[in-house]
Design an enzyme around this catalytic site. Structure first.
Site, PDB file in Angstrom:
ATOM      1  N   ASN A   8      55.236 -48.808   1.104  1.00  0.00           N
ATOM      2  CA  ASN A   8      53.886 -47.903   1.700  1.00  0.00           C
ATOM      3  C   ASN A   8      54.121 -46.698   2.428  1.00  0.00           C
ATOM      4  O   ASN A   8      53.461 -45.958   2.543  1.00  0.00           O
ATOM      5  CB  ASN A   8      53.128 -49.223   2.393  1.00  0.00           C
ATOM      6  CG  ASN A   8      51.916 -48.561   3.035  1.00  0.00           C
ATOM      7  OD1 ASN A   8      51.029 -47.873   2.538  1.00  0.00           O
ATOM      8  ND2 ASN A   8      52.038 -48.136   4.568  1.00  0.00           N
ATOM      9  N   ARG A  56      43.916 -46.711   3.604  1.00  0.00           N
ATOM     10  CA  ARG A  56      45.087 -46.619   2.586  1.00  0.00           C
ATOM     11  C   ARG A  56      45.627 -45.014   2.515  1.00  0.00           C
ATOM     12  O   ARG A  56      46.776 -45.077   2.010  1.00  0.00           O
ATOM     13  CB  ARG A  56      44.245 -46.940   1.080  1.00  0.00           C
ATOM     14  CG  ARG A  56      43.850 -48.140   0.889  1.00  0.00           C
ATOM     15  CD  ARG A  56      43.132 -48.546  -0.276  1.00  0.00           C
ATOM     16  NE  ARG A  56      42.997 -49.820  -0.688  1.00  0.00           N
ATOM     17  CZ  ARG A  56      41.841 -50.490  -1.285  1.00  0.00           C
ATOM     18  NH1 ARG A  56      40.793 -49.562  -1.370  1.00  0.00           N
ATOM     19  NH2 ARG A  56      41.871 -51.732  -1.529  1.00  0.00           N
ATOM     20  N   ASP A 103      53.092 -42.321   5.806  1.00  0.00           N
ATOM     21  CA  ASP A 103      52.460 -42.868   4.712  1.00  0.00           C
ATOM     22  C   ASP A 103      52.932 -42.098   3.375  1.00  0.00           C
ATOM     23  O   ASP A 103      52.205 -40.989   3.330  1.00  0.00           O
ATOM     24  CB  ASP A 103      50.847 -42.963   4.961  1.00  0.00           C
ATOM     25  CG  ASP A 103      50.020 -43.827   4.156  1.00  0.00           C
ATOM     26  OD1 ASP A 103      50.420 -45.024   4.285  1.00  0.00           O
ATOM     27  OD2 ASP A 103      49.225 -43.193   3.240  1.00  0.00           O
ATOM     28  N   ASP A 155      55.266 -55.396   0.991  1.00  0.00           N
ATOM     29  CA  ASP A 155      54.744 -55.221   2.466  1.00  0.00           C
ATOM     30  C   ASP A 155      53.364 -54.173   2.250  1.00  0.00           C
ATOM     31  O   ASP A 155      53.433 -53.227   1.620  1.00  0.00           O
ATOM     32  CB  ASP A 155      55.773 -54.748   3.109  1.00  0.00           C
ATOM     33  CG  ASP A 155      55.392 -54.761   4.767  1.00  0.00           C
ATOM     34  OD1 ASP A 155      55.047 -55.729   5.413  1.00  0.00           O
ATOM     35  OD2 ASP A 155      55.300 -53.425   5.083  1.00  0.00           O
ATOM     36  N   GLU A 200      51.041 -58.333   0.242  1.00  0.00           N
ATOM     37  CA  GLU A 200      50.609 -58.667   1.348  1.00  0.00           C
ATOM     38  C   GLU A 200      48.953 -58.168   1.833  1.00  0.00           C
ATOM     39  O   GLU A 200      48.985 -56.776   1.898  1.00  0.00           O
ATOM     40  CB  GLU A 200      51.501 -58.304   2.479  1.00  0.00           C
ATOM     41  CG  GLU A 200      50.961 -58.473   4.087  1.00  0.00           C
ATOM     42  CD  GLU A 200      51.498 -57.732   5.227  1.00  0.00           C
ATOM     43  OE1 GLU A 200      51.617 -57.970   6.283  1.00  0.00           O
ATOM     44  OE2 GLU A 200      52.164 -56.568   4.887  1.00  0.00           O
ATOM     45  N   ARG A 224      55.247 -71.449   0.980  1.00  0.00           N
ATOM     46  CA  ARG A 224      56.477 -70.866   1.501  1.00  0.00           C
ATOM     47  C   ARG A 224      56.612 -71.486   2.544  1.00  0.00           C
ATOM     48  O   ARG A 224      55.621 -71.519   3.478  1.00  0.00           O
ATOM     49  CB  ARG A 224      56.073 -69.226   1.424  1.00  0.00           C
ATOM     50  CG  ARG A 224      57.331 -68.452   1.915  1.00  0.00           C
ATOM     51  CD  ARG A 224      56.998 -67.222   2.231  1.00  0.00           C
ATOM     52  NE  ARG A 224      56.216 -66.811   2.982  1.00  0.00           N
ATOM     53  CZ  ARG A 224      55.301 -65.578   2.949  1.00  0.00           C
ATOM     54  NH1 ARG A 224      55.815 -64.757   2.358  1.00  0.00           N
ATOM     55  NH2 ARG A 224      54.315 -65.622   4.187  1.00  0.00           N
TER      56      ARG A 224
END
Length: 494
Positions: A116, A165, A174, A204, A241, A343
């Site tokens: 990301n 975003r 970013d 992630d 995530e 998990r």
């Protein structure tokens, strides 16, 4: 632009559907996150413990070069400098050897991947010797330049999807995943890991990337490497995530068509229940009725490396190793219940939420020390080595896909159920004893309770349970016992 990206996302949906398969070896289930372990230590753990005890997979910390930060906090691993495979956990040769050794004993590798963003200001040199200038968005180790990033802006409003975003998460530069060059570099990085034999990825900060851009990246990934035992045509398992507790602009439903998601509502809800804020009797409809994503889209967990430190979602309701009785009960329930892909967390102990893993000199990660009872020391918690957890991994493998049957509750905080005729569990979270004749669904015989002990030959190191010809057994769990759960299964029959 958003409409165009949505169309691309839908067009690639058929390709993405293959990414819900965990690629586990037959007869195994459940993965463990060996947080901040070294590659050599993980390889040995696959061979010596994970493989023999039925674990199906291991999630590893980010494998690529990260910024070196003062005091070496855990979160420096989430500040990439390059995609070179060089971290405090080891180098590329050690990582490749680890993956090969784990695959050889039936344990698949899932890499925590960070694309990301790149490192924030102050991250000028990396664990592999690369340098960077985050202030000018220059990362020669990839290389990335300012042309590959979104404009500088901070995320302050989570009700604005564009801001979430396209702006920077806590100052992390970013990346623009809609940029074809960025897509090329990310795919190149992930494909290299696939070549080395990994089975999938935890993506992630997926919430901070446009689903349509992710669809393009996922759709371009090569098939898994058949040299490592994967079936021809297999695709990497993708778990994203996405923290979605409701009330924000971005929903997990935007991502579940692309892969699984980290179901943080599971962590929050299971914490509330076993902390006594909700009653165990309500677990009778555990699953999508609680607001979770579909079972095959949900990676479920009691805690993770973020929310055990108060980051992410769940707050004070999240259970961690610091409340061991309730933590073991919640973990046993998660592993006994068929919902989701579980998990297990394997932590290092901490008092400061920024604290990094145990080291030998303040920089180099220390290896865990193993005790005669399978537990760890030297600053490592190793929840995955707690008997109450690893024996429930074996329970899950034993019951397979058998359905929940014979549900019983006392109208409060005592419950039990069977998984078909292969396994039975009971829980007591009341402040008084559970002492009842309950239907186990199991064949007649004497069984070893795999919570209080383990089967050893024809004997049991813990409590035993005698099941009658009618399937019923006298079940006792004292309110003051160390463990508020009891579990038996057909492979623990004496």
């Amino acid at each position: 632009m958003f409409l165009a990206k949505s169309i691309v996302c839908l067009a690639l949906l058929a390709v993405a559907n293959a990414q819900f398969d965990t690629n586990y070896a037959s007869g195994r289930s459940g993965m463990v996150h060996l947080f901040e372990w070294k590659w050599d230590d993980i390889a040995a753990e696959c061979e010596n413990f994970l493989g023999p005890n039925g674990y199906a997979g291991v999630q590893v910390s980010p494998v690529n070069e990260n910024a070196v930060k003062d005091s070496r906090p855990w979160w420096e691993r989430y500040q990439p400098i390059s995609y070179k495979l060089e971290t405090r956990s080891g180098n590329e040769e050690q990582f490749a050897s680890m993956v090969k050794r784990c695959n050889a004993v039936g344990v698949r590798t899932y890499v925590d991947v960070v694309f990301n963003h790149m490192a924030a200001d102050g991250g000028t040199y990396g664990t592999g010797g690369s340098t960077a200038s985050p202030s000018s968005k220059s990362y020669p180790g990839v290389p990335y330049s300012s042309l590959d990033f979104n404009p500088t802006c901070a995320i302050s409003n989570y009700n604005d999807a564009n801001e979430v975003r396209n702006c920077e998460l806590v100052g992390l530069r970013d990346l623009n995943q809609g940029n074809s060059y960025v897509q090329d570099k990310v795919v190149e990085f992930l494909d290299h890991l696939i070549d080395l034999g990994v089975a999938g990825f935890r993506v992630d900060a997926a919430k901070h990337m446009w689903p349509a851009d992710l669809a393009v990246i996922y759709g371009r990934l090569k098939n898994l490497n058949t040299d490592h035992g994967f079936a021809s045509g297999s695709k990497a398992y993708i778990v994203q995530e996405v923290i979605d507790m409701g009330g924000e602009a971005i929903s997990k439903s935007e991502y579940t068509g692309l892969g699984a998601i980290t179901e943080f509502r599971h962590s929050d809800s299971i914490g509330k229940v076993f902390r006594g804020k909700d009653q165990l009797q309500y677990l009778t409809n555990w699953g999508t009725a609680w607001g979770f994503a579909a079972s095959d889209r949900s990676l479920v967990f009691v805690d993770n490396h973020d929310n055990q430190r108060g980051h992410g979602a769940g707050g004070a309701d999240v259970l961690t190793y610091k409340v061991p009785k309730q933590y073991k009960m919640a973990s046993a329930f998660m592993l006994a219940h068929p919902f989701g892909t579980p998990r297990v967390m394997s932590s290092f102990s901490f008092t400061d939420t920024d604290q990094g893993p145990p080291t030998t000199d303040g920089h180099n990660i220390a290896s865990p020390i193993f005790n005669s009872d399978n537990s760890c020391s030297g600053g490592w918690v190793c929840e995955h080595r707690w008997r109450q957890i690893y024996n429930m991994v074996a329970f899950r493998n034993t019951v397979g896909s058998d359905e929940i049957q014979n549900w019983w509750d006392n109208g409060s905080n005592q419950i039990s159920f069977s998984r078909g005729s292969r396994g039975f569990v009971a829980f007591n979270n009341d402040n008084y004893d559970l002492n009842s004749s309950l239907q186990t669904g199991l064949p007649a015989g004497t069984y070893c309770d795999v919570i209080s002990g383990s089967k050893s030959g024809s004997s049991c190191t813990g409590k035993t349970v005698t099941v009658g010809s009618d399937g019923r057994a006298s079940i006792y769990i004292g309110s003051s016992e160390d463990d508020g759960v009891l579990a038996i299964h057909v492979n623990a029959k004496l």
